[in-house]
Design an enzyme around this catalytic site. Structure first.
Site, PDB file in Angstrom:
ATOM      1  N   HIS A   1       0.819  -1.216   0.000  1.00  0.00           N
ATOM      2  CA  HIS A   1       0.000   0.000   0.000  1.00  0.00           C
ATOM      3  C   HIS A   1       0.857   1.271   0.000  1.00  0.00           C
ATOM      4  O   HIS A   1       1.843   1.357   0.711  1.00  0.00           O
ATOM      5  CB  HIS A   1      -0.892  -0.018   1.248  1.00  0.00           C
TER       6      HIS A   1
ATOM      7  N   HIS B   1       0.447  10.898  -1.899  1.00  0.00           N
ATOM      8  CA  HIS B   1      -0.804  10.715  -1.169  1.00  0.00           C
ATOM      9  C   HIS B   1      -1.148  11.952  -0.360  1.00  0.00           C
ATOM     10  O   HIS B   1      -2.198  12.557  -0.547  1.00  0.00           O
ATOM     11  CB  HIS B   1      -0.720   9.487  -0.246  1.00  0.00           C
TER      12      HIS B   1
END
Length: 280
Positions: free
Chosen positions: A12, A48
């Site tokens: 991830h 992110h």
């Protein structure tokens, strides 16, 4: 052993080139990478930002094209950086910053970048399968833009390596309608999940698995995110998922090595086509 379900262990938030090796060495055969866009719908950074998963640095990033070059090295046989186990990459497309009418453009620009910097213009580029993960059902025109651009640039065959996901946890029926509008059948992954900071049940995963396993379902693979605990890993495997996204690939690997799971599951390799539904 011939009938074990192949599992994709999906690292991830792999947004810096150095993290590719880090996650693959821990057992990931797949990575998920965030893609942010500028105001003109150009993919800009693998970034992110805050907030992100608990216990993670949210701010690692590369320029998108630099990341693609690093990824190409990691997935090109014969390259000194080659990682044979890395077979699937999910691009988590952060299209929330764009207007709906920019989605098609974003797809075109994404395709141009991948063609040049990842696929090396079709000349012995990276071999990994790619999933374009879109957070908003209204942004389905991104898929057409991507496909049209590859066709225009003379490489429609590269769509064989491309799959799709809508990551917004929408009603499965609504997801199906979006694919109908996009004219997409096949190569469909369905995600379900939530940040590791919060608990989430498996009811929607069960619905996605039921669709995948039904005669008239549209889903080929189901993955669950973000799973960092052994107990949740077991629950997800018991539910029949094909992929588990995690901050700790070694945790998933450990569970897959437990006697009960070793019999039924194995880590997917390049020979496992990620667009083919596994039949029990």
């Amino acid at each position: 052993a011939g009938n074990r379900r192949p599992i994709w262990i999906m690292g991830h938030m792999v947004n810096a080139i150095g993290q590719i090796d880090e996650f693959v060495n821990l057992g990931a055969n797949s990575i998920e990478t965030d893609v942010s866009f500028d105001d003109n719908a150009n993919p800009e950074y693998t970034y992110h930002g805050i907030p992100c998963d608990c216990g993670r640095n949210c701010k690692k990033y590369e320029n998108f094209n630099d990341f693609l070059k690093g990824l190409r090295s990691a997935t090109t046989p014969g390259n000194s950086k080659y990682q044979e186990k890395l077979v699937l990459v999910v691009f988590d497309l952060k299209t929330g910053s764009l207007y709906d009418n920019q989605a098609n453009d974003a797809g075109k620009k994404l395709a141009k970048n991948l063609l040049q910097h990842y696929w090396n213009n079709g000349n012995n580029g990276g071999r990994a399968y790619i999933v374009l993960s879109i957070p908003d059902l209204n942004h389905y025109p991104l898929i057409k833009g991507f496909k049209d651009q590859l066709t225009k640039d003379g490489h429609p065959e590269l769509m064989d390596k491309v799959g799709h996901d809508f990551s917004g946890n929408d009603d499965i029926g609504d997801v199906g309608k979006a694919y109908k509008k996009a004219g997409i059948t096949g190569h469909i992954w369905q995600s379900d999940g939530i940040t590791n900071c919060l608990p989430r049940g498996l009811s929607r995963v069960n619905a996605a698995v039921a669709n995948r396993d039904s005669a008239n379902g549209f889903i080929n693979k189901v993955y669950y995110w973000t799973v960092d605990k052994r107990s949740t890993t077991r629950d997800a495997l018991d539910a029949g998922v094909d992929g588990i996204m995690t901050n700790y690939p070694d945790v998933i690997t450990d569970v897959l090595n437990e006697a009960a799971y070793k019999k039924k599951f194995r880590v997917a390799t390049y020979d496992d086509n990620p667009w083919v539904t596994f039949k029990k």
